[in-house]
Design a protein around this motif. Sequence first.
Motif: not given
Length: 543
Positions: A48, A101, A126, A129, A132, A134-136
């Motif tokens: 990620l 990914i 980045t 994500l 969606s 789902l970013a870190k």
Amino acid sequence: MYLKEIRAQGFKSFANLTRIEFSDGLTGIVGPNGSGKSNVVDAIRWVLGEQSIKSLRGDYVMTDVIFSGSKTKNPANIATVTLIFDNSESNNFSEYSEIEIQRKLYRDGTNEYYLHQKQCRLKDITDFLMESGLAKEGLNIISQGKIDEIISSKPADRKVVFEEAAGVLKYKKKKEETFRKLEKTNDNINRINDIIFEIEDRLKPLTREKNKAEKYLKYNENLKNKEIALLAKDIKNINLLYEEKKSALKDYQEELVILNSNVQLTENESQTEKTENEKINQELALQQQKLLEQTTLVEKINSEKKILIEQQKYQVADQKLHNNLIILKENQLNIENKQEKIKHEQASLNVKKEEISKVINNINEEVKQLNEKRNKIQIELASYLREEQILKAKIERNKENIDNNSFMPAAVTKVLANRQLNSHGTIGQVIEVADNYNTAISVALGGLVNNVIVDNETEAKQAINYLKNNNLGRVTFQPLSVIKGKELPEEVIKSICNQKGFIDVAANLIKYEAKYHPVMTNILGRVLVVDQIDNANKIAHRL
């Protein structure tokens, strides 16, 4: 959207290809301490976009996540982790029903990112994500310490956590980015206002100077084009004259070789005739000697004859004397015959001698004429050689002027001569053009032929400051790091490649090093070279 599968190879404890599939509902991964449970979470965080080696429980550098080897397995050279998400139910932000990914890390520290099996940048992943959720930085991965922090935090801080879990993070990021852009824009506006205020007083004199400079550049460009055209014409005429003189010189040299051969052959024939004449003279002298001997013998016989006649007067009846008289008469007759024969032979030899003398005189005359002609040719040859040396010297001077940038603008020459300024030279200096395309490329380039190529914008700015500080004039720079090529689409080339008169794209007709490709295609990548204007009009109409 949910995580469907993880594939890891060469990442931390995953030496071999390991696949972990997740079905609907909750999935638990259990095992003793040190079995690698946390490596699964680290793998997800790493894909990620996690850049902190401490967050991944590494030591010093990112390459620590690559499998370092064991007693039975060799170290890996690459770490690869792939995440596959099922997006079949919520595809409002992506057209793909399955999202893949992937991240790769090599031993030399090179990172590669792939989205849907196509290489991309970390920023692309980045941004994707963030859409969606789902970013870190989101709350998709929650560790034990994070749970304690949420429970013990203040209501206001807990509210922030709930907002992040609700998907507010991406909007916060956009808001922060928008504020940064707005702040930067305000700074630019203030700076522009300061610049406008500063240069308003200088606008009128600058306008006058600009008009003068434009006139100067126009006249200078016109003068430069005329000087180049005149020089090109002089070089062309000199080359034509040089080729004519060279061809004439070659003809004279061949004729001189033939004349030398004829002279040698004639001299050999003359030597042969002289030798034969000497033999004839020797034979003539021998015959004259024989004639003298026979004449002496005849005189002797005549004397004896007179004695015999005197003896007859005295009526000498000696039979022996009578016989001797008969023999003497016969001898006299034979000698007279031989004498007559020798006279005829001598006359024939004299005639032959005169003929040989005439031939020798003719040969000597021809040799004299050939020598005169050879001397004349040698004089002309020396004259042509002098002209050839003069033409070569003139060509060398012109080449030296070209090599020394004598026909470049003074500002370009100053930039190229300054060793503190790094440059690759002008466009005209780094390309090679065939003679049959020289005119076309020169017209296509125009004033761009004196543009200076540099590596980047920093070097261009240094050169511009040098020109400004010394009032040396203007130069156009082509930074390799900035310039991008402009080429015609392949379908356009295919549509006209078989058209009558079409030769090629101008950028393909010049030779240059690969590093100059962006500059050359930027200038000549959309220029077509055609044999004549009618065909050019037809191709232009087709396009």
